[in-house]
Design a protein around this motif. Structure first.
Motif, PDB file in Angstrom:
ATOM      1  N   LYS A  31       2.162   1.052   1.815  1.00 22.96           N
ATOM      2  CA  LYS A  31       1.245   1.680   2.758  1.00 22.96           C
ATOM      3  C   LYS A  31       0.868   3.066   2.220  1.00 22.96           C
ATOM      4  N   GLN A  32      -0.238   3.596   2.703  1.00 22.07           N
ATOM      5  CA  GLN A  32      -0.619   4.938   2.289  1.00 22.07           C
ATOM      6  C   GLN A  32       0.440   5.936   2.763  1.00 22.07           C
ATOM      7  N   SER A  88      -8.380   3.609   8.962  1.00 24.48           N
ATOM      8  CA  SER A  88      -8.512   3.787   7.517  1.00 24.48           C
ATOM      9  C   SER A  88      -7.188   4.223   6.906  1.00 24.48           C
ATOM     10  N   TYR A  89      -6.409   4.959   7.665  1.00 25.91           N
ATOM     11  CA  TYR A  89      -5.092   5.387   7.195  1.00 25.91           C
ATOM     12  C   TYR A  89      -4.068   4.258   7.307  1.00 25.91           C
ATOM     13  N   SER A  90      -4.096   3.509   8.395  1.00 25.31           N
ATOM     14  CA  SER A  90      -3.024   2.539   8.648  1.00 25.31           C
ATOM     15  C   SER A  90      -3.256   1.183   7.988  1.00 25.31           C
ATOM     16  N   ILE A  91      -4.503   0.868   7.616  1.00 23.31           N
ATOM     17  CA  ILE A  91      -4.810  -0.475   7.123  1.00 23.31           C
ATOM     18  C   ILE A  91      -4.621  -0.617   5.623  1.00 23.31           C
ATOM     19  N   MET A  92      -5.038   0.369   4.852  1.00 24.44           N
ATOM     20  CA  MET A  92      -5.078   0.235   3.397  1.00 24.44           C
ATOM     21  C   MET A  92      -3.697  -0.063   2.825  1.00 24.44           C
ATOM     22  N   GLU A  93      -3.651  -1.040   1.926  1.00 23.66           N
ATOM     23  CA  GLU A  93      -2.403  -1.403   1.261  1.00 23.66           C
ATOM     24  C   GLU A  93      -2.655  -1.622  -0.228  1.00 23.66           C
ATOM     25  N   PHE A  94      -1.565  -1.568  -0.973  1.00 23.77           N
ATOM     26  CA  PHE A  94      -1.641  -1.760  -2.422  1.00 23.77           C
ATOM     27  C   PHE A  94      -0.293  -2.273  -2.904  1.00 23.77           C
ATOM     28  N   ASP A  95      -0.326  -3.303  -3.748  1.00 24.52           N
ATOM     29  CA  ASP A  95       0.926  -3.732  -4.353  1.00 24.52           C
ATOM     30  C   ASP A  95       0.658  -4.405  -5.691  1.00 24.52           C
ATOM     31  N   MET A  96       1.683  -4.435  -6.527  1.00 24.89           N
ATOM     32  CA  MET A  96       1.580  -4.968  -7.884  1.00 24.89           C
ATOM     33  C   MET A  96       2.619  -6.044  -8.110  1.00 24.89           C
ATOM     34  N   THR A 154      -2.906  -6.423  -5.739  1.00 20.55           N
ATOM     35  CA  THR A 154      -3.653  -6.644  -4.496  1.00 20.55           C
ATOM     36  C   THR A 154      -4.067  -5.324  -3.870  1.00 20.55           C
ATOM     37  N   PHE A 155      -5.312  -5.269  -3.407  1.00 22.90           N
ATOM     38  CA  PHE A 155      -5.805  -4.178  -2.575  1.00 22.90           C
ATOM     39  C   PHE A 155      -6.182  -4.761  -1.217  1.00 22.90           C
ATOM     40  N   VAL A 156      -5.798  -4.067  -0.154  1.00 21.99           N
ATOM     41  CA  VAL A 156      -6.231  -4.425   1.200  1.00 21.99           C
ATOM     42  C   VAL A 156      -7.112  -3.299   1.706  1.00 21.99           C
ATOM     43  N   ASN A 157      -8.350  -3.643   2.080  1.00 27.19           N
ATOM     44  CA  ASN A 157      -9.331  -2.652   2.504  1.00 27.19           C
ATOM     45  C   ASN A 157     -10.005  -3.101   3.792  1.00 27.19           C
ATOM     46  N   SER A 166      -9.309   1.361  -3.716  1.00 27.06           N
ATOM     47  CA  SER A 166      -8.063   1.462  -2.956  1.00 27.06           C
ATOM     48  C   SER A 166      -8.160   2.607  -1.965  1.00 27.06           C
ATOM     49  N   GLY A 167      -7.118   2.754  -1.161  1.00 26.57           N
ATOM     50  CA  GLY A 167      -6.996   3.923  -0.317  1.00 26.57           C
ATOM     51  C   GLY A 167      -6.346   5.051  -1.107  1.00 26.57           C
TER      52      GLY A 167
END
Length: 486
Positions: free
Chosen positions: A323-324, A389-397, A403-406, A455-456
């Motif tokens: 999460k951000q 916009s703060y709570s939704i964005m995700e990133f993982d490898m 993966t990016f979640v936007n 990404s975020g």
């Protein structure tokens, strides 16, 4: 059922079906015919219009006659010998997809159009070759090409294949209505409310909002039903097959190795129904209307993992989403605060200008309250967007994928292979740099040319691991050359 290759590997050239002459000239002939009818009997130029029509038909006939198509052992060759000679060669190894389309004219003449796409972003929206044959011949050629390109020795009839999910007409209707972008749905709702208010308040003046509602909501929904009618998707070996269409049928086949990214999308209305859809980024393959191909219409969220495991297992990995960080709230809040200030200024200017048109102080006060409410709602909406916009964005490898979640309103999870990335750009504003944060923009070839996925706000060190991982794959030999478009 075994397919015997009897049409390909031959020195005999094929010609397009003669109906392509009319198909290519239909628009021009129709325009010239109207012009001829209008000026006939009023001017001597009518005969020149007629001669122009005849010349167009003759040129198109010669173009058809002098164009030959050869299916060689390893390549497709299209030759045209007119004033100048043209020879286009497409190696089978470069073909990304083979699609069959049947438009209204194809149905009238009993033909089908075979569209050949290669794995290239230069001409992503248009097929490298469109071959028009009789329907039976087109099906045979597509089957034999598929056996060469996709190494499928068996041809499975679409009618006997059981798809993973049976989409009913109700499912297609729900997808067509609730699968639209949220902005379009909100605009349609505004026009609908405008129409209803006009009916109740004055009983007239509903024409404009009603027409706008039909254009924004009804026509696109109806178009979606026509487009996705009889939707079917299945996988055989390493090849995915998609077909759909009512008036214009569409059939496509492409290798799993040609997929650049998997996009699991949830428009706002679909999210309220707990439904998602799956689109693919396949270089050299756009949908029948130039959009990303859809391989799963809106379905219940619990069915999406089933589709992924059965059809796209290569894009499944163990997710450890980030999460951000808490510090990301500050650059996000700053950006949305700027948007709030600009929005309020614009609303204030419009409101002040509108009040000058009314002499009645009561009406002016009413207008003032309307614009004040609009300003308050805008501020409230923007800060709600800032929160999400703060709570939704995700990133993982993962090892092979990231993966990016936007998306604040329209949620989208993009699963991308490292081997598909073309450019990585990491940017940080002054405020973000103060907290060691940055945004990452990934460029990759897509179904509609080049696509950017952003990404975020994450720690710059974490985002830099993407480029580090790509270099590691190159150095260690893990890089899959098949994903390079070769």
């Amino acid at each position: 059922m075994r397919i015997e290759v009897v049409l390909l590997n031959s020195n005999d050239g094929f010609r397009h079906h003669p109906s392509i002459i009319l198909e290519q000239l239909l628009g021009a002939l129709f325009t010239l015919a109207i012009l001829f009818a209008v000026i006939y009997g009023t001017t001597s130029y009518a005969k020149y219009i007629f001669l122009l029509m005849v010349a167009a038909v003759v040129i198109s006939y010669v173009w058809w006659k002098r164009t030959l198509i050869y299916f060689k052992d390893d390549e497709l060759v299209i030759e045209r010998n007119l004033v100048s000679k043209m020879k286009k060669t497409i190696p089978y190894s470069k073909i990304a997809s083979i699609n069959i389309e049947r438009k209204v004219l194809n149905r009238i003449f009993g033909t089908s159009a075979i569209k050949i796409n290669i794995n290239s972003g230069v001409n992503a929206l248009n097929a490298e070759a469109t071959l028009v044959f009789s329907e039976d011949l087109a099906v045979k050629i597509k089957s034999e090409l598929s056996s060469k390109v996709f190494n499928n020795t068996d041809c499975i009839e679409d009618d006997v294949v059981k798809p993973l999910i049976n989409f009913t007409f109700k499912d297609i209707l729900i997808h067509s209505i609730f699968g639209m972008p949220t902005g379009q749905s909100i605009l349609a709702l505004i026009f609908l409310m405008w129409t209803i208010i006009s009916i109740f308040l004055q009983g007239s003046g509903i024409t404009i909002p009603l027409i706008l509602f039909i254009l924004v909501e009804i026509f696109p929904s109806l178009g979606g039903v026509i487009k996705f009618y009889n939707f079917k998707m299945y996988r055989t070996g390493d090849t995915i097959h998609v077909q759909h269409g009512m008036l214009q049928t569409y059939k496509s086949s492409f290798k799993i190795s040609r997929i650049n990214a998997v996009c699991i999308k949830q428009p706002l209305l679909a999210r309220l129904l707990h439904k998602s859809l799956i689109e693919l980024e396949v270089v050299g393959l756009s949908d029948s209307d130039g959009k990303k191909p859809t391989i799963c219409l809106l379905a219940n969220n619990n069915l999406i993992p089933v589709v992924m495991s059965e059809v796209l297992p290569e894009f499944i990995y163990d997710h450890f989403s980030l999460k951000q960080p808490a510090a990301a709230r500050y650059p996000i809040l700053f950006e949305y605060s700027i948007a709030v200030i600009i929005s309020v200024l614009i609303i204030s200017i419009i409101g002040y200008a509108s009040m000058s048109y009314f002499d009645d102080s009561a009406i002016s006060s009413y207008v003032l309250y309307v614009f004040l409410i609009m300003a308050v709602l805008t501020v409230f909406s923007l800060f709600i967007c800032a929160y999400y916009s703060y709570s939704i964005m995700e990133f993982d490898m993962g090892n092979d994928l990231f993966t990016f979640v936007n998306g604040v309103l329209d949620r989208e999870m993009s699963i991308v292979s490292y081997d598909r990335v073309q450019i990585i750009e990491i940017r940080a504003s002054h405020i973000a740099r103060h907290f060691d944060l940055a945004k990452c923009k990934i460029s990759l070839l897509s179904s509609v040319g080049e696509r950017n996925i952003s990404s975020g706000y994450f720690y710059e060190a974490d985002l830099s691991k993407i480029s580090d991982r790509i270099l590691e794959r190159l150095c260690d030999g893990e890089y899959d050359y098949k994903f390079s478009g070769a």
